[in-house]
Design a protein around this motif. Sequence first.
Motif, PDB file in Angstrom:
ATOM      1  N   GLN A 103     -20.585  79.088  69.752  1.00  0.00           N
ATOM      2  CA  GLN A 103     -19.705  79.976  70.510  1.00  0.00           C
ATOM      3  C   GLN A 103     -18.241  79.680  70.206  1.00  0.00           C
ATOM      4  OE1 GLN A 103     -21.139  79.178  74.526  1.00  0.00           O
ATOM      5  NE2 GLN A 103     -22.421  81.005  74.468  1.00  0.00           N
ATOM      6  N   CYS A 104     -18.001  79.125  69.035  1.00  0.00           N
ATOM      7  CA  CYS A 104     -16.654  78.747  68.604  1.00  0.00           C
ATOM      8  C   CYS A 104     -15.680  79.918  68.733  1.00  0.00           C
ATOM      9  CB  CYS A 104     -16.722  78.272  67.147  1.00  0.00           C
ATOM     10  SG  CYS A 104     -15.122  77.948  66.376  1.00  0.00           S
ATOM     11  N   ASP A 105     -14.465  79.607  69.166  1.00  0.00           N
ATOM     12  CA  ASP A 105     -13.429  80.638  69.296  1.00  0.00           C
ATOM     13  C   ASP A 105     -13.042  81.227  67.943  1.00  0.00           C
ATOM     14  OD1 ASP A 105     -13.387  80.203  72.015  1.00  0.00           O
ATOM     15  OD2 ASP A 105     -11.617  78.891  71.958  1.00  0.00           O
ATOM     16  N   GLU A 106     -13.266  80.471  66.865  1.00  0.00           N
ATOM     17  CA  GLU A 106     -12.923  80.933  65.523  1.00  0.00           C
ATOM     18  C   GLU A 106     -14.186  81.088  64.669  1.00  0.00           C
ATOM     19  OE1 GLU A 106      -9.879  81.745  64.863  1.00  0.00           O
ATOM     20  OE2 GLU A 106      -9.091  80.977  66.776  1.00  0.00           O
ATOM     21  N   LEU A 107     -15.274  81.457  65.288  1.00  0.00           N
ATOM     22  CA  LEU A 107     -16.580  81.473  64.630  1.00  0.00           C
ATOM     23  C   LEU A 107     -16.605  82.378  63.399  1.00  0.00           C
ATOM     24  CD1 LEU A 107     -19.579  80.537  64.900  1.00  0.00           C
ATOM     25  CD2 LEU A 107     -19.995  82.718  66.038  1.00  0.00           C
ATOM     26  N   LYS A 108     -17.163  81.845  62.337  1.00  0.00           N
ATOM     27  CA  LYS A 108     -17.506  82.632  61.157  1.00  0.00           C
ATOM     28  C   LYS A 108     -19.008  82.483  60.935  1.00  0.00           C
ATOM     29  CE  LYS A 108     -13.026  81.792  58.967  1.00  0.00           C
ATOM     30  NZ  LYS A 108     -12.320  81.200  57.789  1.00  0.00           N
ATOM     31  N   GLU A 109     -19.617  83.515  60.412  1.00  0.00           N
ATOM     32  CA  GLU A 109     -21.071  83.474  60.256  1.00  0.00           C
ATOM     33  C   GLU A 109     -21.468  84.082  58.916  1.00  0.00           C
ATOM     34  OE1 GLU A 109     -25.151  84.573  62.721  1.00  0.00           O
ATOM     35  OE2 GLU A 109     -23.209  85.240  63.472  1.00  0.00           O
ATOM     36  N   ILE A 110     -22.194  83.299  58.133  1.00  0.00           N
ATOM     37  CA  ILE A 110     -22.651  83.765  56.825  1.00  0.00           C
ATOM     38  C   ILE A 110     -23.602  84.942  57.016  1.00  0.00           C
ATOM     39  CG2 ILE A 110     -24.019  83.130  54.802  1.00  0.00           C
ATOM     40  CD1 ILE A 110     -22.899  80.251  55.205  1.00  0.00           C
ATOM     41  N   GLY A 111     -23.359  85.987  56.242  1.00  0.00           N
ATOM     42  CA  GLY A 111     -24.143  87.207  56.370  1.00  0.00           C
ATOM     43  C   GLY A 111     -23.564  88.201  57.350  1.00  0.00           C
ATOM     44  N   PHE A 112     -22.493  87.814  58.057  1.00  0.00           N
ATOM     45  CA  PHE A 112     -21.840  88.700  59.026  1.00  0.00           C
ATOM     46  C   PHE A 112     -20.335  88.774  58.795  1.00  0.00           C
ATOM     47  CE2 PHE A 112     -25.783  87.398  60.971  1.00  0.00           C
ATOM     48  CZ  PHE A 112     -26.258  88.568  61.537  1.00  0.00           C
ATOM     49  N   THR A 113     -19.680  87.642  58.651  1.00  0.00           N
ATOM     50  CA  THR A 113     -18.250  87.638  58.329  1.00  0.00           C
ATOM     51  C   THR A 113     -17.992  87.125  56.920  1.00  0.00           C
ATOM     52  OG1 THR A 113     -17.927  85.413  59.228  1.00  0.00           O
ATOM     53  CG2 THR A 113     -17.628  87.241  60.735  1.00  0.00           C
ATOM     54  N   ILE A 114     -18.954  86.418  56.374  1.00  0.00           N
ATOM     55  CA  ILE A 114     -18.879  85.854  55.028  1.00  0.00           C
ATOM     56  C   ILE A 114     -20.099  86.329  54.261  1.00  0.00           C
ATOM     57  CG2 ILE A 114     -18.948  83.700  53.694  1.00  0.00           C
ATOM     58  CD1 ILE A 114     -17.569  82.346  56.059  1.00  0.00           C
ATOM     59  N   ASP A 115     -19.923  86.640  52.984  1.00  0.00           N
ATOM     60  CA  ASP A 115     -21.042  87.150  52.190  1.00  0.00           C
ATOM     61  C   ASP A 115     -22.241  86.217  52.268  1.00  0.00           C
ATOM     62  OD1 ASP A 115     -19.710  89.411  51.396  1.00  0.00           O
ATOM     63  OD2 ASP A 115     -19.080  88.610  49.457  1.00  0.00           O
ATOM     64  N   GLY A 116     -23.418  86.842  52.417  1.00  0.00           N
ATOM     65  CA  GLY A 116     -24.653  86.097  52.588  1.00  0.00           C
ATOM     66  C   GLY A 116     -25.525  86.080  51.355  1.00  0.00           C
ATOM     67  N   GLY A 117     -26.847  86.141  51.561  1.00  0.00           N
ATOM     68  CA  GLY A 117     -27.813  85.809  50.531  1.00  0.00           C
ATOM     69  C   GLY A 117     -28.467  86.949  49.789  1.00  0.00           C
ATOM     70  N   TYR A 118     -28.040  88.200  49.968  1.00  0.00           N
ATOM     71  CA  TYR A 118     -28.607  89.300  49.193  1.00  0.00           C
ATOM     72  C   TYR A 118     -27.949  89.315  47.808  1.00  0.00           C
ATOM     73  CZ  TYR A 118     -30.759  91.684  53.275  1.00  0.00           C
ATOM     74  OH  TYR A 118     -31.523  92.033  54.369  1.00  0.00           O
ATOM     75  N   CYS A 119     -28.126  88.251  47.078  1.00  0.00           N
ATOM     76  CA  CYS A 119     -27.481  88.100  45.780  1.00  0.00           C
ATOM     77  C   CYS A 119     -28.222  87.030  45.000  1.00  0.00           C
ATOM     78  CB  CYS A 119     -26.005  87.728  45.949  1.00  0.00           C
ATOM     79  SG  CYS A 119     -25.743  86.244  46.949  1.00  0.00           S
ATOM     80  N   GLU A 120     -27.763  86.757  43.804  1.00  0.00           N
ATOM     81  CA  GLU A 120     -28.444  85.755  42.977  1.00  0.00           C
ATOM     82  C   GLU A 120     -27.851  84.360  43.139  1.00  0.00           C
ATOM     83  OE1 GLU A 120     -30.185  88.092  39.203  1.00  0.00           O
ATOM     84  OE2 GLU A 120     -27.988  88.185  39.356  1.00  0.00           O
ATOM     85  N   TYR A 121     -26.534  84.281  43.347  1.00  0.00           N
ATOM     86  CA  TYR A 121     -25.864  82.996  43.546  1.00  0.00           C
ATOM     87  C   TYR A 121     -24.849  83.140  44.675  1.00  0.00           C
ATOM     88  CZ  TYR A 121     -27.711  81.518  39.006  1.00  0.00           C
ATOM     89  OH  TYR A 121     -28.543  81.205  37.958  1.00  0.00           O
ATOM     90  N   ALA A 122     -24.613  82.038  45.386  1.00  0.00           N
ATOM     91  CA  ALA A 122     -23.606  82.042  46.446  1.00  0.00           C
ATOM     92  C   ALA A 122     -23.038  80.639  46.599  1.00  0.00           C
ATOM     93  CB  ALA A 122     -24.213  82.504  47.765  1.00  0.00           C
ATOM     94  N   SER A 123     -21.789  80.551  47.035  1.00  0.00           N
ATOM     95  CA  SER A 123     -21.187  79.272  47.394  1.00  0.00           C
ATOM     96  C   SER A 123     -21.070  79.208  48.909  1.00  0.00           C
ATOM     97  CB  SER A 123     -19.803  79.120  46.757  1.00  0.00           C
ATOM     98  OG  SER A 123     -19.909  78.751  45.399  1.00  0.00           O
ATOM     99  N   PHE A 124     -21.733  78.209  49.490  1.00  0.00           N
ATOM    100  CA  PHE A 124     -21.738  78.038  50.937  1.00  0.00           C
ATOM    101  C   PHE A 124     -21.176  76.662  51.295  1.00  0.00           C
ATOM    102  CE2 PHE A 124     -25.750  80.793  50.789  1.00  0.00           C
ATOM    103  CZ  PHE A 124     -25.056  81.970  51.064  1.00  0.00           C
ATOM    104  N   PRO A 125     -20.550  76.536  52.463  1.00  0.00           N
ATOM    105  CA  PRO A 125     -20.132  75.205  52.918  1.00  0.00           C
ATOM    106  C   PRO A 125     -21.334  74.253  52.985  1.00  0.00           C
ATOM    107  CG  PRO A 125     -19.107  76.908  54.260  1.00  0.00           C
ATOM    108  CD  PRO A 125     -20.117  77.603  53.394  1.00  0.00           C
ATOM    109  N   ALA A 126     -21.139  73.044  52.515  1.00  0.00           N
ATOM    110  CA  ALA A 126     -22.255  72.105  52.435  1.00  0.00           C
ATOM    111  C   ALA A 126     -22.884  71.849  53.797  1.00  0.00           C
ATOM    112  CB  ALA A 126     -21.773  70.789  51.816  1.00  0.00           C
ATOM    113  N   GLU A 127     -22.084  71.895  54.862  1.00  0.00           N
ATOM    114  CA  GLU A 127     -22.634  71.587  56.185  1.00  0.00           C
ATOM    115  C   GLU A 127     -23.582  72.677  56.702  1.00  0.00           C
ATOM    116  OE1 GLU A 127     -18.470  73.360  57.018  1.00  0.00           O
ATOM    117  OE2 GLU A 127     -19.398  72.008  55.555  1.00  0.00           O
ATOM    118  N   THR A 128     -23.609  73.832  56.061  1.00  0.00           N
ATOM    119  CA  THR A 128     -24.537  74.888  56.485  1.00  0.00           C
ATOM    120  C   THR A 128     -25.879  74.814  55.771  1.00  0.00           C
ATOM    121  OG1 THR A 128     -23.798  76.505  54.814  1.00  0.00           O
ATOM    122  CG2 THR A 128     -22.575  76.424  56.901  1.00  0.00           C
ATOM    123  N   LEU A 129     -26.038  73.846  54.890  1.00  0.00           N
ATOM    124  CA  LEU A 129     -27.253  73.754  54.073  1.00  0.00           C
ATOM    125  C   LEU A 129     -28.062  72.523  54.471  1.00  0.00           C
ATOM    126  CD1 LEU A 129     -25.590  74.617  50.657  1.00  0.00           C
ATOM    127  CD2 LEU A 129     -26.951  76.161  52.101  1.00  0.00           C
TER     128      LEU A 129
END
Length: 339
Positions: A103-129
């Motif tokens: 519920q972060c005040d500055e929340l970002k969410e992969i697949g909603f505010t940041i490009d997600g996984g409907y692709c072949e390659y992606a760079s994600f923050p390590a803490e999300t993996l």
Amino acid sequence: MRAIVTDGSNTVWEETRDRPKPAAGEALVRIRAVGICGSDIGLIHGEGPPWTRYPLVPGHEVCAEVVELGSGVDSLEVGERVSLHGFIYCGGCTPCRTGRYYQCDELKEIGFTIDGGYCEYASFPAETLRPLEDDISDVEATQIDSAGCTLHALSRVETTFTDTAAVLGPGSLGLFGVQLLRAQGVEDIVLTGTRDERLRVGERYGATETIHVHDTDPVEALLEYTDGEGVDLCVETAGAGDVVNTCLKATKKRGSVVLTGVFDGSRAIDPNDIVAKELEVVGGVTAAHAVDDVAALFRRGDLSVDGIVTHEFDLAEYESALDTVTNRDDGVIKAVLRP
């Protein structure tokens, strides 16, 4: 690389993009499988949460393989399979400091505010993996996030061995809900829905009673099943129709209602149902802290995707895949894309 993009106007298209490079703190991953979530369909129709940013590559139910590490990443190894939990949070606001990072005040969410996984390659923050154990399959890994949503919500209420629980909606969240309730020791579980094939899957996973809501009024049926008392716990997973009112009216005095579905708009309720019966009503969203528990449940056989993930498509078949899920064709419950 190939990427599938939407602008929220009921339009989806394919783009050819440069393969990304991982920034500091990120990992470049090759997508192995990505689930098509109902919220992805909502995004395409412009029904994403308020923080959605278009144009966007959807996809948050991700299994991937680490290809390259950005500087400062020592929690992952190249070649490692990983699952994704998509919340990116500041760590300093009041919700973050009290453990409610989702519920972060500055929340970002992969697949909603940041490009997600409907692709072949992606760079994600390590803490999300999250590194995956060898005995968790790619398809199971795509559902760790989905099952985690239901697990997190159920963790907010107490259950006992003698409870009667109702699960409203036999989609993936609801079918995981049946399994999770059984794992908690709840043996009397009623599953409601509109599709016989999904209700049958729920019976395989331990639902002791099913109610087809087109044939029977679910409130009347649940009250009759409990001799007029109502269920101890009602778990809403559909995010559609009048399910909130069904929960409020079918739950016993001082019972609990858990809401996990994402709705396309507001719903009218009678607050006296809550006040007069002193109901406990909680909501739940997916949460990164649930992923280890979900993985453990998959590994010991208390959770399964059998009969839940029913279809697989190549990423190039995304139009057919999205149509199948949107129209609920061919008995689909959950589909995954394979880049």
